[in-house]
Design a protein around this motif. Structure first.
Motif, PDB file in Angstrom:
ATOM      1  N   LEU A   8      71.899  51.172  37.894  1.00  0.00           N
ATOM      2  CA  LEU A   8      70.972  49.721  38.755  1.00  0.00           C
ATOM      3  C   LEU A   8      71.232  49.249  39.468  1.00  0.00           C
ATOM      4  O   LEU A   8      71.269  48.907  40.855  1.00  0.00           O
ATOM      5  N   LEU A   9      72.498  48.334  39.596  1.00  0.00           N
ATOM      6  CA  LEU A   9      73.102  47.798  39.809  1.00  0.00           C
ATOM      7  C   LEU A   9      74.300  48.871  40.640  1.00  0.00           C
ATOM      8  O   LEU A   9      74.173  48.263  42.095  1.00  0.00           O
ATOM      9  N   VAL A  10      74.606  49.707  40.397  1.00  0.00           N
ATOM     10  CA  VAL A  10      75.645  50.144  41.706  1.00  0.00           C
ATOM     11  C   VAL A  10      74.513  51.001  42.582  1.00  0.00           C
ATOM     12  O   VAL A  10      74.804  51.238  43.801  1.00  0.00           O
ATOM     13  N   ILE A  11      73.193  51.407  42.489  1.00  0.00           N
ATOM     14  CA  ILE A  11      72.231  51.233  43.336  1.00  0.00           C
ATOM     15  C   ILE A  11      71.862  50.492  44.468  1.00  0.00           C
ATOM     16  O   ILE A  11      71.537  50.380  45.474  1.00  0.00           O
ATOM     17  N   LEU A  12      71.723  49.580  43.141  1.00  0.00           N
ATOM     18  CA  LEU A  12      71.291  48.656  44.645  1.00  0.00           C
ATOM     19  C   LEU A  12      72.395  47.948  45.496  1.00  0.00           C
ATOM     20  O   LEU A  12      72.391  47.501  46.695  1.00  0.00           O
ATOM     21  N   VAL A  13      73.400  47.191  44.989  1.00  0.00           N
ATOM     22  CA  VAL A  13      74.642  47.425  45.890  1.00  0.00           C
ATOM     23  C   VAL A  13      75.047  48.615  47.436  1.00  0.00           C
ATOM     24  O   VAL A  13      75.306  47.634  48.755  1.00  0.00           O
ATOM     25  N   VAL A  14      74.657  50.112  46.679  1.00  0.00           N
ATOM     26  CA  VAL A  14      74.841  50.279  47.475  1.00  0.00           C
ATOM     27  C   VAL A  14      74.180  50.881  48.490  1.00  0.00           C
ATOM     28  O   VAL A  14      74.031  50.350  50.157  1.00  0.00           O
ATOM     29  N   GLY A  15      72.537  50.067  48.447  1.00  0.00           N
ATOM     30  CA  GLY A  15      71.590  50.473  49.235  1.00  0.00           C
ATOM     31  C   GLY A  15      71.929  48.907  49.944  1.00  0.00           C
ATOM     32  O   GLY A  15      71.100  49.203  50.902  1.00  0.00           O
ATOM     33  N   VAL A  16      72.014  48.433  49.412  1.00  0.00           N
ATOM     34  CA  VAL A  16      72.416  46.633  50.357  1.00  0.00           C
ATOM     35  C   VAL A  16      73.390  46.935  51.391  1.00  0.00           C
ATOM     36  O   VAL A  16      73.511  46.755  52.584  1.00  0.00           O
ATOM     37  N   VAL A  17      74.342  47.354  50.875  1.00  0.00           N
ATOM     38  CA  VAL A  17      75.850  47.601  51.843  1.00  0.00           C
ATOM     39  C   VAL A  17      74.705  48.721  53.126  1.00  0.00           C
ATOM     40  O   VAL A  17      75.643  48.450  54.092  1.00  0.00           O
ATOM     41  N   ALA A  18      74.985  49.637  53.097  1.00  0.00           N
ATOM     42  CA  ALA A  18      74.142  50.580  53.316  1.00  0.00           C
ATOM     43  C   ALA A  18      73.431  50.114  54.052  1.00  0.00           C
ATOM     44  O   ALA A  18      73.121  50.191  55.499  1.00  0.00           O
ATOM     45  N   GLY A  19      72.278  49.538  54.611  1.00  0.00           N
ATOM     46  CA  GLY A  19      71.500  48.439  54.988  1.00  0.00           C
ATOM     47  C   GLY A  19      71.634  48.313  55.641  1.00  0.00           C
ATOM     48  O   GLY A  19      71.648  47.744  56.954  1.00  0.00           O
ATOM     49  N   TRP A  20      72.541  47.133  55.081  1.00  0.00           N
ATOM     50  CA  TRP A  20      73.627  45.754  55.904  1.00  0.00           C
ATOM     51  C   TRP A  20      74.310  46.544  57.257  1.00  0.00           C
ATOM     52  O   TRP A  20      74.532  46.245  58.379  1.00  0.00           O
ATOM     53  N   LEU A  21      74.733  47.294  57.115  1.00  0.00           N
ATOM     54  CA  LEU A  21      76.348  48.270  57.451  1.00  0.00           C
ATOM     55  C   LEU A  21      75.231  49.208  59.138  1.00  0.00           C
ATOM     56  O   LEU A  21      75.598  48.987  60.071  1.00  0.00           O
ATOM     57  N   ALA A  22      73.771  49.916  58.427  1.00  0.00           N
ATOM     58  CA  ALA A  22      73.082  50.510  59.374  1.00  0.00           C
ATOM     59  C   ALA A  22      72.782  49.798  60.261  1.00  0.00           C
ATOM     60  O   ALA A  22      72.824  50.098  61.376  1.00  0.00           O
ATOM     61  N   GLY A  40      68.956  50.708  53.018  1.00  0.00           N
ATOM     62  CA  GLY A  40      69.368  51.459  52.868  1.00  0.00           C
ATOM     63  C   GLY A  40      69.357  52.348  51.129  1.00  0.00           C
ATOM     64  O   GLY A  40      69.816  53.712  50.813  1.00  0.00           O
ATOM     65  N   LEU A  41      68.788  52.370  50.511  1.00  0.00           N
ATOM     66  CA  LEU A  41      67.862  53.406  49.490  1.00  0.00           C
ATOM     67  C   LEU A  41      66.885  54.553  49.759  1.00  0.00           C
ATOM     68  O   LEU A  41      67.378  55.373  49.056  1.00  0.00           O
ATOM     69  N   VAL A  42      66.003  54.093  50.754  1.00  0.00           N
ATOM     70  CA  VAL A  42      65.626  55.242  51.039  1.00  0.00           C
ATOM     71  C   VAL A  42      66.675  56.299  52.182  1.00  0.00           C
ATOM     72  O   VAL A  42      66.340  57.256  52.706  1.00  0.00           O
ATOM     73  N   GLY A  43      67.707  55.677  52.993  1.00  0.00           N
ATOM     74  CA  GLY A  43      68.707  55.509  53.743  1.00  0.00           C
ATOM     75  C   GLY A  43      69.628  56.839  52.701  1.00  0.00           C
ATOM     76  O   GLY A  43      70.033  58.177  52.972  1.00  0.00           O
ATOM     77  N   ALA A  44      69.620  56.884  51.617  1.00  0.00           N
ATOM     78  CA  ALA A  44      70.598  57.066  50.427  1.00  0.00           C
ATOM     79  C   ALA A  44      69.681  58.523  50.145  1.00  0.00           C
ATOM     80  O   ALA A  44      70.887  59.133  50.105  1.00  0.00           O
ATOM     81  N   PHE A  45      67.924  58.755  49.943  1.00  0.00           N
ATOM     82  CA  PHE A  45      67.816  59.778  49.719  1.00  0.00           C
ATOM     83  C   PHE A  45      67.443  60.375  50.972  1.00  0.00           C
ATOM     84  O   PHE A  45      67.698  61.930  50.547  1.00  0.00           O
TER      85      PHE A  45
END
Length: 94
Positions: A8-22, A40-45
């Motif tokens: 869950l922590l990895v998913i949250l970190v990936v989502g925040v980083v990807a959303g911030w970068l985008a 970031g989370l929706v973008g990951a899907f």
């Protein structure tokens, strides 16, 4: 499916980083922590579905996850801006 606290922590970190970068790449100021996380989370899907459709495989690991989610988040922001005409700010008519 069992999701561990570490997963869950990895998913949250990936989502925040990807959303911030985008948000930065798409000339936006970001959407705050929660907004960036959701993008970031929706973008990951989206990235997880889109990349194999295009025949692109980035590999495994946290960097590949972030790149995949980032690409999906950029696609999501492009679609949202095309539909909604942009986020926030004022529209210029000139």
């Amino acid at each position: 499916m069992h999701l561990s606290n570490q997963g869950l922590l990895v998913i949250l970190v990936v989502g925040v980083v990807a959303g911030w970068l985008a948000g930065r790449v798409m000339a936006g100021g970001g959407f705050g922590l929660i907004g960036d996380l959701l993008v970031g989370l929706v973008g990951a899907f989206i990235g997880d579905w889109l990349m194999p459709q295009l025949g692109i495989h980035l590999g495994v690991g946290i960097v590949a996850l972030i790149i995949n989610a980032f690409i999906g988040a950029v696609v999501l922001l492009l679609i949202l801006r095309l539909i909604g005409g942009g986020f926030g700010g004022r529209r210029r008519w000139i």
